[in-house]
Design an enzyme around this catalytic site. Structure first.
Site, PDB file in Angstrom:
ATOM      1  CG  HIS A 122      -7.435  -3.366  -1.769  1.00  0.00           C
ATOM      2  ND1 HIS A 122      -6.861  -2.293  -1.114  1.00  0.00           N
ATOM      3  CD2 HIS A 122      -6.669  -4.440  -1.454  1.00  0.00           C
ATOM      4  CE1 HIS A 122      -5.829  -2.717  -0.409  1.00  0.00           C
ATOM      5  NE2 HIS A 122      -5.687  -4.022  -0.596  1.00  0.00           N
ATOM      6  CG  HIS A 181      -1.832  -1.198   1.269  1.00  0.00           C
ATOM      7  ND1 HIS A 181      -2.491  -1.572   2.418  1.00  0.00           N
ATOM      8  CD2 HIS A 181      -2.160  -2.128   0.330  1.00  0.00           C
ATOM      9  CE1 HIS A 181      -3.192  -2.671   2.181  1.00  0.00           C
ATOM     10  NE2 HIS A 181      -2.994  -3.034   0.926  1.00  0.00           N
ATOM     11  CG  HIS A 218       0.314  -9.584  -2.526  1.00  0.00           C
ATOM     12  ND1 HIS A 218       0.225  -8.252  -2.875  1.00  0.00           N
ATOM     13  CD2 HIS A 218      -0.540  -9.750  -1.477  1.00  0.00           C
ATOM     14  CE1 HIS A 218      -0.635  -7.647  -2.071  1.00  0.00           C
ATOM     15  NE2 HIS A 218      -1.113  -8.536  -1.214  1.00  0.00           N
ATOM     16  CG  ASP A 240      -3.172  -5.334  -2.831  1.00  0.00           C
ATOM     17  OD1 ASP A 240      -2.806  -4.456  -2.026  1.00  0.00           O
ATOM     18  OD2 ASP A 240      -3.903  -6.288  -2.511  1.00  0.00           O
TER      19      ASP A 240
END
Length: 306
Positions: free
Chosen positions: A238, A79, A265, A242
């Protein structure tokens, strides 16, 4: 010329670590040209510096974590890195007195505010971009991520969650990046999680700092947060946030199109590593004229060269 950027002066904040639940102090300092983003664990003696580069990302379960060869880690960088990428900051030293960046409100917005509060300074060196010249793609089952040539930075991202609240929301988004679009449309989107997972994590001494103050929490049917969502499509936004943070460990802003389906991720980092390894698929470029720059960053007020 499009110039490199750093923060005008040091800025400090405190927050809670998502996994430890402990207080964390974060300091962001200006850095000279061509420094890149460096992170320092100041709670260790001597302090340990970890460069924010793709091959130092060695843990991607639930967050992006930098881990050095001695096992020293700094977790949950994504973030903060999304905010740095969104504001076009090339050079900074990030000091933290814990193994994780504070979670703040679960979005990039507090970091954007922090950086804007001290101001952004242009530096007397050309900003470097990674220009994608050939497609690079990584896959994991039905999940995939790809970088393709494009004049600008475009994101085409889709998620697919079998949950009634998420299914009702828009799960696909295409956006052309600019600082203003990032700040307005992406930066406030919070991380989200399911109550069943949170209970399991806490039983295993994880997510001890997680709460409705820093995440969107869902049960089997609905959002539990009393104030609901910040955006109707906060979930996909969101995931894009990311990805912005995860891609920034490439070292520079990207000129190209990022397309992804159900990535997280791990696959984001796999894509960055695949890109850097495929050296004929990209080149480092700079731009003499602002009009020629395909990626738009907010102009810092009263920019002064450093």
């Amino acid at each position: 010329m499009i110039f490199q950027r750093t923060v005008k002066e040091m800025v400090k904040t405190t927050g809670v670590g998502l996994h430890s639940g402990n207080k964390v102090t974060l300091i962001i300092k200006p850095a000279p040209v061509n420094t890149g983003i460096k992170l320092v664990r100041t709670d260790l003696s001597p302090a340990v510096e970890i460069p924010a580069v793709a091959d130092q990302v060695r843990e991607t379960t639930m967050c992006t974590a930098l881990v050095n060869d001695d096992g020293v880690r700094i977790s949950t960088i994504e973030h903060l890195f999304a905010a740095l990428a969104g504001l076009g900051i090339d050079n900074a030293v990030i000091e933290v007195d814990a193994p994780e960046i504070p979670i703040m409100d679960g979005s990039a917005s507090p970091f954007v505010f922090l950086l804007q509060s001290v101001g952004i300074q242009e530096q007397n060196a050309a900003k470097k971009y990674i220009k994608i010249t050939k497609p690079i793609r990584v896959e994991d089952g039905d999940k995939w991520a790809e970088l393709k040539p494009f004049k600008g930075f475009r994101v085409d991202f889709a998620i697919d969650f079998n949950h009634p609240e998420i299914a009702r929301s828009q799960q696909h988004m295409v956006m052309d990046f600019s600082s203003s679009a990032f700040i307005k449309d992406i930066s406030r989107a919070r991380t989200f999680g399911f109550m069943r997972d949170i209970e399991y994590l806490r039983a295993n001494n994880l997510a001890l700092g997680g709460s409705m103050e820093n995440a969107v929490v869902l049960d089997e049917y609905r959002v539990l947060n009393p104030d609901g969502l910040r955006y109707e499509d906060e979930f996909v936004k969101h995931k894009i946030l990311d990805a912005f943070g995860d891609l920034y460990v490439a070292g520079h802003a990207i000129v190209g199109e990022f397309c992804a389906y159900k990535t997280g991720h791990a696959l984001n980092n796999q894509l960055v590593r695949a890109m850097l390894a495929q050296q004929d698929a990209w080149e480092i470029v700079s731009f003499e004229k602002e009009a020629d720059a395909p990626v738009s960053f907010s102009v810092p007020a009263g920019a002064v060269f450093a």
